[in-house]
Design an enzyme around this catalytic site. Structure first.
Site, PDB file in Angstrom:
ATOM      1  N   GLU A   7     -38.219  -8.039   7.940  1.00  0.00           N
ATOM      2  CA  GLU A   7     -38.153  -7.416   9.267  1.00  0.00           C
ATOM      3  C   GLU A   7     -37.572  -6.013   9.278  1.00  0.00           C
ATOM      4  O   GLU A   7     -38.010  -5.148  10.026  1.00  0.00           O
ATOM      5  CB  GLU A   7     -37.299  -8.259  10.237  1.00  0.00           C
ATOM      6  CG  GLU A   7     -37.896  -9.571  10.619  1.00  0.00           C
ATOM      7  CD  GLU A   7     -37.306 -10.689   9.788  1.00  0.00           C
ATOM      8  OE1 GLU A   7     -37.237 -11.800  10.295  1.00  0.00           O
ATOM      9  OE2 GLU A   7     -36.903 -10.436   8.633  1.00  0.00           O
ATOM     10  N   ASP A  80     -37.234 -13.836   8.699  1.00  0.00           N
ATOM     11  CA  ASP A  80     -36.095 -14.736   8.888  1.00  0.00           C
ATOM     12  C   ASP A  80     -36.523 -16.198   9.066  1.00  0.00           C
ATOM     13  O   ASP A  80     -37.603 -16.478   9.590  1.00  0.00           O
ATOM     14  CB  ASP A  80     -35.277 -14.298  10.115  1.00  0.00           C
ATOM     15  CG  ASP A  80     -34.492 -13.024   9.866  1.00  0.00           C
ATOM     16  OD1 ASP A  80     -34.340 -12.651   8.686  1.00  0.00           O
ATOM     17  OD2 ASP A  80     -34.043 -12.397  10.840  1.00  0.00           O
ATOM     18  N   ASP A  82     -36.309 -18.700  11.077  1.00  0.00           N
ATOM     19  CA  ASP A  82     -36.196 -19.369  12.375  1.00  0.00           C
ATOM     20  C   ASP A  82     -37.506 -19.162  13.129  1.00  0.00           C
ATOM     21  O   ASP A  82     -38.465 -18.609  12.586  1.00  0.00           O
ATOM     22  CB  ASP A  82     -34.997 -18.852  13.174  1.00  0.00           C
ATOM     23  CG  ASP A  82     -35.059 -17.355  13.439  1.00  0.00           C
ATOM     24  OD1 ASP A  82     -36.080 -16.717  13.090  1.00  0.00           O
ATOM     25  OD2 ASP A  82     -34.099 -16.804  14.004  1.00  0.00           O
ATOM     26  N   GLU A  84     -38.323 -17.212  15.582  1.00  0.00           N
ATOM     27  CA  GLU A  84     -38.671 -15.801  15.765  1.00  0.00           C
ATOM     28  C   GLU A  84     -39.245 -15.225  14.475  1.00  0.00           C
ATOM     29  O   GLU A  84     -40.263 -14.523  14.478  1.00  0.00           O
ATOM     30  CB  GLU A  84     -37.444 -15.011  16.206  1.00  0.00           C
ATOM     31  CG  GLU A  84     -37.725 -13.594  16.640  1.00  0.00           C
ATOM     32  CD  GLU A  84     -38.269 -13.502  18.056  1.00  0.00           C
ATOM     33  OE1 GLU A  84     -38.821 -12.451  18.403  1.00  0.00           O
ATOM     34  OE2 GLU A  84     -38.150 -14.496  18.802  1.00  0.00           O
ATOM     35  N   TYR A 308     -27.574 -16.736   6.913  1.00  0.00           N
ATOM     36  CA  TYR A 308     -28.263 -16.407   8.159  1.00  0.00           C
ATOM     37  C   TYR A 308     -27.420 -16.833   9.362  1.00  0.00           C
ATOM     38  O   TYR A 308     -26.905 -17.949   9.415  1.00  0.00           O
ATOM     39  CB  TYR A 308     -29.629 -17.085   8.200  1.00  0.00           C
ATOM     40  CG  TYR A 308     -30.520 -16.559   9.284  1.00  0.00           C
ATOM     41  CD1 TYR A 308     -30.747 -15.195   9.425  1.00  0.00           C
ATOM     42  CD2 TYR A 308     -31.144 -17.422  10.175  1.00  0.00           C
ATOM     43  CE1 TYR A 308     -31.574 -14.700  10.412  1.00  0.00           C
ATOM     44  CE2 TYR A 308     -31.977 -16.935  11.176  1.00  0.00           C
ATOM     45  CZ  TYR A 308     -32.179 -15.573  11.287  1.00  0.00           C
ATOM     46  OH  TYR A 308     -32.986 -15.079  12.282  1.00  0.00           O
ATOM     47  N   ARG A 310     -28.190 -17.040  12.643  1.00  0.00           N
ATOM     48  CA  ARG A 310     -28.779 -17.729  13.798  1.00  0.00           C
ATOM     49  C   ARG A 310     -29.019 -19.174  13.398  1.00  0.00           C
ATOM     50  O   ARG A 310     -30.047 -19.507  12.813  1.00  0.00           O
ATOM     51  CB  ARG A 310     -30.077 -17.042  14.245  1.00  0.00           C
ATOM     52  CG  ARG A 310     -29.846 -15.646  14.818  1.00  0.00           C
ATOM     53  CD  ARG A 310     -31.136 -15.062  15.401  1.00  0.00           C
ATOM     54  NE  ARG A 310     -30.875 -13.778  16.033  1.00  0.00           N
ATOM     55  CZ  ARG A 310     -30.992 -12.598  15.432  1.00  0.00           C
ATOM     56  NH1 ARG A 310     -31.352 -12.552  14.169  1.00  0.00           N
ATOM     57  NH2 ARG A 310     -30.738 -11.479  16.072  1.00  0.00           N
ATOM     58  N   HIS A 355     -30.719 -25.425   9.098  1.00  0.00           N
ATOM     59  CA  HIS A 355     -30.083 -24.335   8.362  1.00  0.00           C
ATOM     60  C   HIS A 355     -28.713 -24.762   7.873  1.00  0.00           C
ATOM     61  O   HIS A 355     -28.235 -25.845   8.159  1.00  0.00           O
ATOM     62  CB  HIS A 355     -29.908 -23.113   9.268  1.00  0.00           C
ATOM     63  CG  HIS A 355     -31.194 -22.540   9.759  1.00  0.00           C
ATOM     64  ND1 HIS A 355     -31.247 -21.609  10.773  1.00  0.00           N
ATOM     65  CD2 HIS A 355     -32.478 -22.742   9.383  1.00  0.00           C
ATOM     66  CE1 HIS A 355     -32.505 -21.277  10.995  1.00  0.00           C
ATOM     67  NE2 HIS A 355     -33.262 -21.950  10.178  1.00  0.00           N
TER      68      HIS A 355
END
Length: 670
Positions: A7, A80, A82, A84, A308, A310, A355
């Site tokens: 990203e 990432d 997740d 998103e 990570y 989130r 996670h």
């Protein structure tokens, strides 16, 4: 050449430290496709099909990525781990697949890898075991995006029309958050505080509180039903100063120690951080906003210092647990390591991806290296908070010697004194002992006395109290409530909290979230016509549906359709039946210097301002300075509430620039 897509440039730079020249690493710079800003971009007549476009500011970058893809032997999507990130990977893949239909690029060259920390071992492990894009997670993210677009792009124009302010906005979760703050403010205003008294006494060196008489306790519990649950506070049956003094006068000697309860108390360390608990603790301890916390954590993750950030999980990798236990044993001794590795269970109602918790990637790295000039003091402070929490979670319990003493008068009054002393620090040797007065694990030494011993009354003091209304939300307590109620996702809390302040629905008053008149008006309007959307259980149920989509248990189109039918009917009703909402305007005791009409306080896009009631014939306006009710200690002028360039509230002299006095907190003005 193998092309890796991530990203951000920072993440790309960190990965390049571990990978050889056969890899080219490029950043997508976030989403490469999105819904258009100028239109809803969702076809409600054809299964809510989203119309994705390449944003204008991304067109050149997308062209460059496509050019690299043509030359690549393999394309690795490393966004990432997740929903998103999965959606970003899917959008990149869709772009390249479209290109493959027109060129020699083959879509089967695309693979997906995920990792929860940016370290050499984690990257190599991910490259060794590539996978495919999880379309269920993509669908869940797409459903959320479509759902929020339907609500936001439908409700916002309605607010523009009915409240005559084109900068207003509404959102599926945002509006519920504002309602929580509005309802709490009303509950505070409605609350009627009542007087009550407590009595503290000193017996020799024992400080004790009166707790009962003839077996009847003085303390009483009060419960109030609030919008977000039940609020509990305490009072006593001593309602006046006269009653308190009469009680003290009734104390009769001798006073005897009738109970000495000594026990060993074990306190376990808290679980490592999740997204939500990190935001809460950073708010309480470092005074960071949720937005700032997430920005700093993002940088720490991309630089490779933490996993990570989130995540809803409190799980830790067995490798980290082993390294943490070895480190604690080496530095603090074997006694500080529990016999069995400690594991935690996730309590969150909205926990999703499997996670890890947020932890450091290197247990031996006590702080961020000073030579990394991209990181500042705040990065160091947040990293230290994360390191201590994760490491302490694998340390031994703290042990306290707790003592409770009961002293009884000859005529039945009972006093109690309680205290504790740390016997073994355990995990506190990592986190540090609590600051005195915080109530977390304070040490209070109780004198050594024995049952049956007679003590002398040195004095008794009555203290007045008022029953406390429910507290206003802080960002930390609001995040905690949202997570407990299953409202929204922890990763979205930061932008939502920023938005409701930017839209003038809420102001921050020394960390407290206070609704504005605009916030009241918008909330009342939405509750009247869209009660379901602003209902806590309904909003939480929508989150459950989105989780079900991610888990493959539901299809996203029927979920959206079930919501949109009743919602669109409510929209039509509101447009037809709702009258325009006229906001309350506060008159000030001044006349317009231009035309002589009355001046009032109005709310605009950038906050309150003073305007003429003769608008639009007269366009006089000026900046509004809310009086703080305090005189400037330097020049004696009024202190007014102002905002910094970053929107942070502070107190400054109204005589500026002649007087430059300013303070961040009201209590600092002396």
């Amino acid at each position: 050449m193998k092309l890796i897509i991530v990203e951000s440039p920072t993440k790309a730079r960190t990965l390049s430290k571990f990978l050889g020249n056969e890899y080219t690493i490029e950043a997508s710079m976030g989403h490469v496709r999105d819904l258009p800003k100028s239109a809803m971009g969702v076809d409600v007549e054809h299964d809510f099909t989203p119309s994705y476009i390449i944003p204008r500011d991304k067109s050149k970058h997308v062209t460059m990525l496509k050019s690299l893809a043509k030359k690549a032997d393999a394309i690795i999507l490393a966004t990432d781990p997740d929903r998103e990130g999965e959606a970003i990977a899917w959008h990149v893949a869709e772009l390249f697949n479209e290109q493959s239909q027109k060129s020699k690029v083959k879509s089967q060259k695309l693979v997906r890898i995920t990792f929860h920390e940016i370290t050499e071992s984690a990257i190599n492990e991910a490259l060794t075991h590539p996978g495919d894009i999880d379309i269920q997670m993509v669908n869940a993210q797409q459903a959320r995006r479509v759902l929020d677009r339907l609500v936001g792009y439908t409700l916002s124009p309605l607010l523009w029309k009915k409240l005559s302010k084109r900068w207003l906005s509404a959102g599926r979760v945002q509006s519920v958050v504002v309602r929580l703050i509005v309802e709490r403010e009303r509950e505070i205003r409605k609350f009627q505080s009542k007087e009550y008294w407590t009595i503290d006494a000193v017996f020799d060196a024992i400080h004790a509180r009166l707790v009962s008489k003839d077996g009847v306790k003085y303390e009483q519990t009060l419960k109030f039903d609030l919008f977000d649950g039940v609020y509990t506070t305490t009072t006593t049956s001593i309602e006046t100063e006269a009653a308190a003094n009469a009680t003290i006068a009734d104390f009769t000697a001798p006073f005897t120690v009738t109970g000495v309860d000594k026990r060993e108390v074990h306190r376990s360390p808290p679980a490592p951080f999740t997204t939500s608990t990190l935001q809460q603790d950073a708010g309480r301890r470092l005074y960071f906003s949720s937005k700032k916390t997430m920005q700093i954590a993002q940088k720490l993750y991309e630089e490779g210092y933490i996993t990570y950030h989130r995540t809803d999980s409190v799980n830790l990798a067995e490798k980290f647990i082993g390294e943490a236990r070895a480190y604690i044993a080496r530095v603090h001794g074997a006694d500080y390591v529990p016999k069995v590795p400690r594991h935690f269970k996730t309590k969150s109602k909205v926990a999703q991806e499997a996670h890890e918790a947020i932890r450091p990637t290197n247990v031996s790295l006590l702080g961020v290296p000073a030579e990394n000039t991209d990181l500042n003091r705040d990065h160091h402070r947040l990293y230290e908070l994360i390191w201590k929490r994760a490491m302490a979670s694998q340390a031994a319990e703290a042990v306290f010697d707790a003592t409770t003493i009961a002293v009884t008068s000859s005529n039945g009054y009972v006093f109690e004194a309680a205290g504790s002393v740390i016997k073994f620090e355990g995990y506190l040797t990592i986190t540090g002992r609590p600051t005195p007065g915080t109530g977390e694990t304070d040490e209070t030494v109780i004198p050594d006395v024995s049952r049956g011993q007679t003590v002398s009354l040195v004095g008794a003091t009555p203290t007045q109290h008022l029953t406390s209304p429910p507290p206003r939300y802080t960002e930390s307590s609001l995040v905690k409530t949202l997570e407990e109620k299953g409202i929204g996702r922890p990763s979205t809390y930061a932008p939502i909290l920023s938005t409701i302040v930017d839209r003038q629905y809420v102001t921050r008053d020394e960390k407290k979230m206070v609704p504005t008149e605009l916030g009241f008006a918008v909330t009342d309007f939405l509750v009247q016509y869209f009660a379901n959307i602003l209902d806590l259980p309904f909003t939480a149920h929508m989150e459950d549906d989105l989780d079900a989509i991610a888990n493959g248990e539901k299809e996203w189109v029927p979920v959206i359709a079930q919501f949109y039918g009743p919602f669109s009917a409510d929209i039509q009703t509101a447009y037809q039946d709702a009258e325009k909402v006229k906001l309350t305007e506060e008159k000030i005791d001044e006349k317009c210097p231009t035309c002589g009409h009355d001046l009032v306080i109005r709310t605009g896009r950038f906050g309150k301002f003073v305007a003429c009631t003769n608008f639009p014939e007269c366009t006089y306006t000026r900046q509004y300075g809310e009086k703080a009710g305090i005189k400037c200690p330097k020049c004696g002028s009024e202190i007014v509430v102002k905002k910094s360039k970053r929107g942070k509230k502070f107190y400054g002299c109204s005589n500026y620039p002649a007087c430059t006095f300013a303070a961040w907190k009201k209590e600092d003005i002396k």
